[in-house]
Design a protein around this motif. Structure first.
Motif, mmCIF file in Angstrom:
data_model
loop_
_atom_site.group_PDB
_atom_site.id
_atom_site.type_symbol
_atom_site.label_atom_id
_atom_site.label_comp_id
_atom_site.label_asym_id
_atom_site.label_seq_id
_atom_site.Cartn_x
_atom_site.Cartn_y
_atom_site.Cartn_z
ATOM 1 N N SER A 52 5.753 -0.361 2.021
ATOM 2 C CA SER A 52 7.091 -0.973 1.947
ATOM 3 C C SER A 52 7.019 -2.494 2.062
ATOM 4 C CB SER A 52 7.993 -0.404 3.029
ATOM 5 O OG SER A 52 7.388 -0.578 4.286
ATOM 6 N N SER A 53 5.911 -2.996 2.604
ATOM 7 C CA SER A 53 5.702 -4.450 2.688
ATOM 8 C C SER A 53 5.462 -5.079 1.315
ATOM 9 C CB SER A 53 4.491 -4.738 3.566
ATOM 10 O OG SER A 53 3.332 -4.176 2.975
ATOM 11 N N ASN A 54 5.242 -4.228 0.305
ATOM 12 C CA ASN A 54 4.880 -4.687 -1.047
ATOM 13 C C ASN A 54 3.524 -5.385 -1.106
ATOM 14 O OD1 ASN A 54 6.900 -3.656 -2.689
ATOM 15 N ND2 ASN A 54 8.292 -5.335 -2.208
ATOM 16 N N MET A 55 2.698 -5.211 -0.060
ATOM 17 C CA MET A 55 1.357 -5.804 -0.078
ATOM 18 C C MET A 55 0.402 -4.779 -0.697
ATOM 19 S SD MET A 55 1.807 -8.791 1.141
ATOM 20 C CE MET A 55 0.523 -9.600 2.046
ATOM 21 N N PHE A 56 0.384 -4.739 -2.019
ATOM 22 C CA PHE A 56 -0.501 -3.798 -2.699
ATOM 23 C C PHE A 56 -1.098 -4.415 -3.950
ATOM 24 C CE2 PHE A 56 3.915 -2.568 -3.925
ATOM 25 C CZ PHE A 56 3.843 -2.790 -5.287
ATOM 26 N N ALA A 57 -1.972 -3.674 -4.598
ATOM 27 C CA ALA A 57 -2.677 -4.175 -5.777
ATOM 28 C C ALA A 57 -3.098 -3.018 -6.670
ATOM 29 C CB ALA A 57 -3.913 -4.973 -5.356
ATOM 30 N N ALA A 58 -3.357 -3.368 -7.938
ATOM 31 C CA ALA A 58 -3.949 -2.419 -8.874
ATOM 32 C C ALA A 58 -5.433 -2.763 -8.999
ATOM 33 C CB ALA A 58 -3.263 -2.519 -10.230
ATOM 34 N N ALA A 59 -6.266 -1.748 -9.056
ATOM 35 C CA ALA A 59 -7.715 -1.944 -9.077
ATOM 36 C C ALA A 59 -8.218 -2.302 -10.469
ATOM 37 C CB ALA A 59 -8.418 -0.678 -8.599
ATOM 38 N N GLY A 60 -9.059 -3.307 -10.562
ATOM 39 C CA GLY A 60 -9.791 -3.587 -11.787
ATOM 40 C C GLY A 60 -10.868 -2.529 -11.967
ATOM 41 N N GLU A 61 -11.486 -2.496 -13.152
ATOM 42 C CA GLU A 61 -12.468 -1.448 -13.440
ATOM 43 C C GLU A 61 -13.665 -1.493 -12.493
ATOM 44 O OE1 GLU A 61 -11.913 1.201 -15.869
ATOM 45 O OE2 GLU A 61 -10.092 0.263 -15.110
ATOM 46 N N GLY A 62 -13.997 -2.700 -11.995
ATOM 47 C CA GLY A 62 -15.157 -2.852 -11.115
ATOM 48 C C GLY A 62 -15.021 -2.141 -9.780
ATOM 49 N N ILE A 63 -13.784 -1.959 -9.299
ATOM 50 C CA ILE A 63 -13.579 -1.291 -8.010
ATOM 51 C C ILE A 63 -12.797 0.017 -8.147
ATOM 52 C CG2 ILE A 63 -13.715 -3.454 -6.671
ATOM 53 C CD1 ILE A 63 -10.621 -3.277 -6.337
#
Ligand SMILES: *[C@@H]1O[C@H](CO)[C@@H](O)[C@H](O)[C@H]1NC(C)=O
Length: 140
Positions: A52-63
């Motif tokens: 809910s903090s909106n502290m997220f990410a989408a993973a690049g192919e490397g990870i």
């Protein structure tokens, strides 16, 4: 004799401390993406898994790790960017991987980066007008 041994011991300790510090963190790049944040790959497409903090990410192919990256948490720090003074000094964020950058509905500001930060996460560590930044990141 014992003095020499003590010296060697402390020297080794310092070296291994340095080694551990540098071996845990990776250097890479981060782009950013904005709403709509629709889950396409992680958590059975359940958006309630997004922090809910909106502290997220989408993973690049490397990870991305074949989907094993879903839910992993990383500490991320901005180290440099094309324009001077882009990084917010002394800021480290912790983000959760919620998607795969390659298939995210909202497209990244740049393709091929290590990860794509939500705009909220990105602006916590850098000037939001940058399309990408160089980062140091470490799984926690
Ligand atoms: C962010 O970057 C833009 C473009 O380089 C610049 O005009 C602006 O002043 C910067 N904002 C801050 C808060 O440094």
């Amino acid at each position: 004799m014992s003095k020499v041994r003590l010296l060697n011991f402390s020297h080794g300790l310092i070296l291994s401390t340095l080694f551990i510090h540098y071996s845990l963190a990776d250097v890479g790049t981060a782009a950013q993406y904005g709403p709509p944040f629709l889950p396409t790959t992680c958590f059975g497409r359940d958006a309630s898994q997004f922090p809910s903090s909106n502290m997220f990410a989408a993973a690049g192919e490397g990870i991305w790790d074949n989907g094993a990256a879903c839910g992993r948490q990383y500490q991320v720090r901005c180290i440099s960017a094309a324009a001077p003074r882009t990084c917010v000094p002394g800021q480290t964020i912790q983000i959760k991987i919620v998607d795969r950058a390659q298939s995210s509905v909202s497209r990244p500001s740049l393709g091929g980066t290590s990860m794509v930060l939500s705009v909220t996460a990105f602006q916590a560590i850098a000037n939001v007008s940058a399309s990408f930044i160089n980062i140091e990141f470490q799984q926690v």
